[in-house]
Structures are given as structure tokens and as C-alpha cells.
Design an enzyme around this catalytic site. Structure first.
Site, PDB file in Angstrom:
ATOM      1  N   SER A 140       0.866  -1.170   0.000  1.00  0.00           N
ATOM      2  CA  SER A 140       0.000   0.000   0.000  1.00  0.00           C
ATOM      3  C   SER A 140       0.907   1.227   0.000  1.00  0.00           C
ATOM      4  O   SER A 140       1.757   1.363   0.877  1.00  0.00           O
ATOM      5  CB  SER A 140      -0.876  -0.029   1.257  1.00  0.00           C
ATOM      6  OG  SER A 140      -1.634   1.150   1.362  1.00  0.00           O
ATOM      7  N   LYS A 166      -1.116  -1.078  -4.445  1.00  0.00           N
ATOM      8  CA  LYS A 166      -2.296  -0.289  -4.071  1.00  0.00           C
ATOM      9  C   LYS A 166      -1.843   1.134  -3.847  1.00  0.00           C
ATOM     10  O   LYS A 166      -0.856   1.373  -3.156  1.00  0.00           O
ATOM     11  CB  LYS A 166      -2.906  -0.885  -2.805  1.00  0.00           C
ATOM     12  CG  LYS A 166      -3.791   0.044  -1.986  1.00  0.00           C
ATOM     13  CD  LYS A 166      -4.529  -0.761  -0.926  1.00  0.00           C
ATOM     14  CE  LYS A 166      -4.666   0.004   0.378  1.00  0.00           C
ATOM     15  NZ  LYS A 166      -5.290  -0.834   1.427  1.00  0.00           N
ATOM     16  N   LYS A 168      -3.090   5.078  -2.658  1.00  0.00           N
ATOM     17  CA  LYS A 168      -4.124   5.805  -1.942  1.00  0.00           C
ATOM     18  C   LYS A 168      -4.605   6.941  -2.829  1.00  0.00           C
ATOM     19  O   LYS A 168      -3.789   7.614  -3.476  1.00  0.00           O
ATOM     20  CB  LYS A 168      -3.553   6.375  -0.642  1.00  0.00           C
ATOM     21  CG  LYS A 168      -3.183   5.300   0.376  1.00  0.00           C
ATOM     22  CD  LYS A 168      -4.426   4.656   0.975  1.00  0.00           C
ATOM     23  CE  LYS A 168      -4.062   3.773   2.163  1.00  0.00           C
ATOM     24  NZ  LYS A 168      -5.251   3.150   2.764  1.00  0.00           N
ATOM     25  N   ASP A 193      -7.276   2.877  -3.080  1.00  0.00           N
ATOM     26  CA  ASP A 193      -7.989   2.910  -1.801  1.00  0.00           C
ATOM     27  C   ASP A 193      -8.299   4.353  -1.427  1.00  0.00           C
ATOM     28  O   ASP A 193      -7.391   5.177  -1.283  1.00  0.00           O
ATOM     29  CB  ASP A 193      -7.109   2.258  -0.712  1.00  0.00           C
ATOM     30  CG  ASP A 193      -7.818   2.146   0.637  1.00  0.00           C
ATOM     31  OD1 ASP A 193      -8.984   2.565   0.751  1.00  0.00           O
ATOM     32  OD2 ASP A 193      -7.188   1.617   1.587  1.00  0.00           O
ATOM     33  N   GLU A 218     -11.124   0.463  -3.313  1.00  0.00           N
ATOM     34  CA  GLU A 218     -11.384   0.131  -1.914  1.00  0.00           C
ATOM     35  C   GLU A 218     -12.058   1.290  -1.184  1.00  0.00           C
ATOM     36  O   GLU A 218     -11.596   2.430  -1.260  1.00  0.00           O
ATOM     37  CB  GLU A 218     -10.039  -0.218  -1.247  1.00  0.00           C
ATOM     38  CG  GLU A 218     -10.140  -0.681   0.196  1.00  0.00           C
ATOM     39  CD  GLU A 218      -8.764  -1.090   0.756  1.00  0.00           C
ATOM     40  OE1 GLU A 218      -7.816  -1.295  -0.036  1.00  0.00           O
ATOM     41  OE2 GLU A 218      -8.641  -1.191   1.983  1.00  0.00           O
ATOM     42  N   ASP A 243     -13.624  -2.113   3.154  1.00  0.00           N
ATOM     43  CA  ASP A 243     -12.668  -2.203   4.266  1.00  0.00           C
ATOM     44  C   ASP A 243     -13.406  -1.714   5.516  1.00  0.00           C
ATOM     45  O   ASP A 243     -14.034  -2.506   6.236  1.00  0.00           O
ATOM     46  CB  ASP A 243     -11.433  -1.355   3.914  1.00  0.00           C
ATOM     47  CG  ASP A 243     -10.422  -1.218   5.052  1.00  0.00           C
ATOM     48  OD1 ASP A 243     -10.694  -1.673   6.167  1.00  0.00           O
ATOM     49  OD2 ASP A 243      -9.338  -0.627   4.832  1.00  0.00           O
ATOM     50  N   LYS A 267      -9.390  -7.143   8.169  1.00  0.00           N
ATOM     51  CA  LYS A 267      -8.359  -6.703   9.108  1.00  0.00           C
ATOM     52  C   LYS A 267      -8.722  -7.247  10.478  1.00  0.00           C
ATOM     53  O   LYS A 267      -9.846  -7.049  10.955  1.00  0.00           O
ATOM     54  CB  LYS A 267      -8.302  -5.177   9.170  1.00  0.00           C
ATOM     55  CG  LYS A 267      -7.746  -4.532   7.906  1.00  0.00           C
ATOM     56  CD  LYS A 267      -7.733  -3.022   8.025  1.00  0.00           C
ATOM     57  CE  LYS A 267      -7.145  -2.398   6.769  1.00  0.00           C
ATOM     58  NZ  LYS A 267      -7.353  -0.922   6.749  1.00  0.00           N
ATOM     59  N   GLY A 295      -3.817  -4.152   6.189  1.00  0.00           N
ATOM     60  CA  GLY A 295      -2.810  -3.810   7.184  1.00  0.00           C
ATOM     61  C   GLY A 295      -3.122  -2.476   7.825  1.00  0.00           C
ATOM     62  O   GLY A 295      -3.892  -1.678   7.290  1.00  0.00           O
TER      63      GLY A 295
HETATM   64  O1  OSB Z   1      -7.163   1.599   4.573  1.00  0.00           O
HETATM   65  O2  OSB Z   1      -5.919  -0.065   4.286  1.00  0.00           O
HETATM   66  C1  OSB Z   1      -6.105   1.027   4.805  1.00  0.00           C
HETATM   67  C2  OSB Z   1      -3.010   2.136   6.776  1.00  0.00           C
HETATM   68  C3  OSB Z   1      -3.611   2.811   7.823  1.00  0.00           C
HETATM   69  C4  OSB Z   1      -4.963   2.935   7.846  1.00  0.00           C
HETATM   70  C5  OSB Z   1      -5.758   2.374   6.841  1.00  0.00           C
HETATM   71  C6  OSB Z   1      -5.177   1.662   5.806  1.00  0.00           C
HETATM   72  C7  OSB Z   1      -3.775   1.585   5.762  1.00  0.00           C
HETATM   73  C8  OSB Z   1      -3.041   0.933   4.688  1.00  0.00           C
HETATM   74  C9  OSB Z   1      -1.675   0.413   5.046  1.00  0.00           C
HETATM   75  O3  OSB Z   1      -3.417   0.903   3.545  1.00  0.00           O
HETATM   76  C10 OSB Z   1      -1.505  -1.040   4.858  1.00  0.00           C
HETATM   77  C11 OSB Z   1      -0.226  -1.513   5.509  1.00  0.00           C
HETATM   78  O4  OSB Z   1      -0.201  -1.726   6.727  1.00  0.00           O
HETATM   79  O5  OSB Z   1       0.757  -1.676   4.791  1.00  0.00           O
HETATM   80 MG    MG Z   2      -8.305   0.484   3.234  1.00  0.00          MG
END
Ligand code: OSB
Ligand code: MG
Length: 373
Positions: A140, A166, A168, A193, A218, A243, A267, A295
Site C-alpha cells: 500500500s 495499491k 491511496k 484505496d 477500496e 474495508d 483486518k 494492514g
Molecule cells: O485503509 O488499508 C487502509 C493504513 C492505515 C490505515 C488504513 C489503511 C492503511 C493501509 C496500510 O493501507 C496497509 C499496511 O499496513 O501496509
Molecule cells: Mg483500506
């Protein structure tokens, strides 16, 4: 199995690089580790709440109070038949799944250790045939200062072997960014995401993403919405992955009934631990919906728990579980979580979550500690 003592430790760890999502930037983590002691052994869990109540309602401070005042007293000194007992014992607490999950996952680890079994086996993992030896991994990548910087980062992660990327997105950092990523990397597994940054009024805007054959988008809409996502899904070709909105197996059932998503990110913290994670997994599997492991910028304990979770059979897509060194200069477990050249993480056969705790390091970064029981 009886818990005699629960120790909460808050550790402070700087991130190697800040991580930015549509709801804000994280530069360091304040993480609660939960040590559950019973029958002469210890199990460990990690609370995945953020430092602020922006991803969901929880944060490190709330999780500490909920664990100390509500979750721990429910479980301490009780005879537990199995780690499955923790979820119902704390189910009267509304929300606060991440706090509950911190202890629940610690008790699963303890139960596995008492049996001398690896945690992945204890939760019924190991893939459809019990033969899975590694999990497929993606990364991510947060919002960057420039598209050039993003392209460069993606290139490096692909060179390290990661199987899917992925990125953001948020309003102002979405369609044009995805277009440029696709131009540079036409054939990679790519997804976006939004962390709830849009509303249904943005449906036409989001439809432009259909041109880029993303694996999924996402959580585009409100953090606790299912109905609007169902309406948006009818307008998009790209599968929606939920999510934030899936906090219980019941939510997963509702999403299935309304056809609100094609994929679910599971998660551990968001669903309060392994028990409910498995039930969400089963609901999705019965509906033909693939899942993957999300994560929350975990330190080693949470990361190792994620690896175990991702061995359940319906985890068929590469998840967000990646190498420790992407986030930490030094992790709290030994060895650190590492990636193979195939973009996978190997499963370990040691009892419990499978890694050794670096207790000296944990002690040196502990900013608050309290023992209960
Ligand atoms: O939405 O998946 C998410 C990190 C913090 C809060 C929300 C998210 C995330 C990530 C990081 O996308 C995923 C990772 O731990 O590598
Ligand atoms: Mg997410």
C-alpha cells in the site's frame, strides 16, 4: 486455560517514511501490545488502532481505557475452553473492535503456544489443502508529493517482487494519477484505496476509473455505509472492495445481500480478532467473494498475526502484509518479516505467531505499562 495477568504496553516507533491517506498523515506509531499470561506461558497481541480516531472511532488512548476497564476484567481469571470464548465475553461492548482484538489475538497466540502449535494451524489456516507455505503480498503506497515520486516508489516495490500495487487516492489525487500510473505500468495488478473520501455524488467522477482496469477500488464511500456502496457498485465495472464498513460477519452478510462489493479486505483489529475474521471469511467464501488481508502499519506482532490469518483458504488475493523494513528501521520481532523474490512471505512453524519477541527493544521504546490481574 485461565488468564492470570494481562500486561498492556504502549510503545512508540517512528516510521521510516510518513504514510499519508485521505484522512491524514502518520509519521510515527503509538502501539499497544497486549501480553496475556496464563498456565505459565505468554501470548502476545497488538492493538491496530491509529493515533487518532480518523480511520474509525478508535485511537491508542481509547483502546487503552477500553482494554483496562472493560475487556480485561471480563476475561481475567475465567476458565476459557478456547480462544473462541474471548469474542462473546466482550461482545456486549459496543464497537471498540481493535481494543477487543488486541486481547483476543493474544489469547489465540497463547492457546497455540500452550499446544506447541503454530498459530496459522490453530486458526485452521494453511490454505484449502492445508499445504500453503507462503502468502502472496502486495504493498500500500500512500499519497506522495508528486506523481513522479509515486512512479518511482512503485518501480522500487515491483523490483522487490511485490505482486500488486495499491495506491491511496482522494479528491484531487485520483483519476489523473491513476492514468499516469497505468501509462507507466500497463500490466501490473493495480488498485486504489479512497478511505471514504467520496460520496455518491462523485459516482460519475469515479466511473472514469473504469478505463484503467483496476483490480478493485477500496472503500470509496462513507466509513460505515453499505447501501450507497451497493448503488455505486451498480454504476461501476470496477469491483468495490469494502474495508472500513465491514466490522462484523453480519455486515459482510448485508454487503453480500445488497451486492455492495465484489471483494472484502479483512483486518483482524477491525473485526475484533481471529474469531470474527474467520466468520467474515466464511460468509465471503460462501458468497463467492474473495478476501485479502489488510494492514494498519503494524509492528511485528500484528504483522505476524496477519501472516497467520492470510493462510485461510479464501485469502486468494495478494494483501497489504509486507516486509517490516518498509515501515521500521528495527522491528520488535526477530527475525523481521521478510519478502521472498516471488513477492511472498513464508509461513513459519514455530509455536504461536512464529517469531521471537525482541524484549530488550520493546522495553526501550515503552512509554506506558500497566499490569492487570
Ligand atoms: O485503509 O488499508 C487502509 C493504513 C492505515 C490505515 C488504513 C489503511 C492503511 C493501509 C496500510 O493501507 C496497509 C499496511 O499496513 O501496509
Ligand atoms: Mg483500506
Amino acid at each position: 486455560m485461565k488468564l492470570e495477568r494481562i500486561t498492556l504496553r504502549q510503545i512508540r516507533m517512528p516510521l521510516v517514511h510518513y504514510f499519508e491517506t485521505s484522512f491524514g498523515r502518520t509519521t510515527g506509531r503509538d502501539i499497544i501490545l497486549v501480553e496475556a499470561r496464563g498456565e505459565g506461558a505468554s501470548g502476545w497481541g497488538e492493538v491496530t488502532a491509529g493515533e487518532n480516531p480518523f480511520y474509525n472511532e478508535e485511537w491508542t488512548g481509547s483502546a487503552w481505557m477500553i482494554l483496562r476497564d472493560y475487556v480485561a476484567p471480563q476475561v481475567l481469571g475465567r476458565e476459557l475452553k478456547s480462544a473462541e470464548d474471548v469474542y462473546p465475553l466482550a461482545a456486549h461492548i459496543r464497537g471498540h473492535n481493535m481494543a477487543r482484538g488486541g486481547l483476543e489475538t493474544a489469547v489465540w497466540d497463547l492457546a497455540a503456544r500452550l499446544e506447541g502449535a503454530p498459530l496459522w494451524k490453530k486458526i485452521g489456516g494453511g490454505g484449502a489443502l492445508g499445504a500453503r507455505r507462503e502468502i502472496p503480498c502486495g504493498v500500500s503506497i500512500g499519497i506522495q508529493e508528486s506523481v513522479e515520486q509515486l512512479l518511482e516508489k512503485i518501480g522500487r516495490e515491483l523490483a522487490d517482487g511485490y505482486q500488486r500495487i495499491k495506491i491511496k487516492i482522494k479528491p484531487g489525487w485520483d483519476v489523473d494519477v491513476v492514468r499516469r500510473v497505468r501509462e507507466r505500468f500497463p500490466a501490473i495488478k493495480l488498485m486504489a484505496d479512497a478511505n471514504s473520501a467520496y460520496t455518491l455524488a462523485d459516482a460519475e467522477h469515479l466511473r472514469q476509473l473504469d478505463d484503467f482496469y483496476l483490480m478493485m477500488i477500496e472503500q470509496p464511500l462513507h466509513h460505515d455505509d453499505i447501501i450507497d456502496h451497493a448503488e455505486l457498485q451498480r454504476k461501476l465495472q470496477t469491483p468495490i472492495c469494502l474495508d472500513e464498513s465491514i466490522r462484523t460477519a453480519h455486515h459482510a452478510e448485508q454487503a453480500v445481500r445488497l451486492r455492495a462489493c465484489g471483494i472484502i479486505n479483512i483486518k483482524l483489529g477491525r473485526v475484533a480478532g481471529f474469531g470474527e475474521a474467520r466468520r467474515v471469511h466464511d460468509v465471503a467464501q460462501a458468497a463467492g467473494i474473495p478476501v485479502w488481508c489488510g494492514g494498519m502499519l503494524e509492528a511485528g506482532v500484528g504483522r505476524a498475526h496477519n501472516v497467520a490469518l492470510a493462510t485461510l483458504p479464501n485469502f486468494v488475493l495478494p494483501g497489504d502484509v509486507s516486509a517490516s523494513q518498509r515501515y521500521w528501521k528495527r522491528d520488535i520481532i526477530q527475525p523481521a518479516v521478510e519478502i521472498t523474490p516471488r513477492g511472498t512471505i513464508a509461513i513459519r512453524d514455530e509455536p504461536g505467531f512464529g517469531y521471537a519477541l525482541d524484549l530488550d527493544y520493546i522495553r526501550s521504546i515503552t512509554v506506558r505499562e500497566e499490569s492487570l490481574g
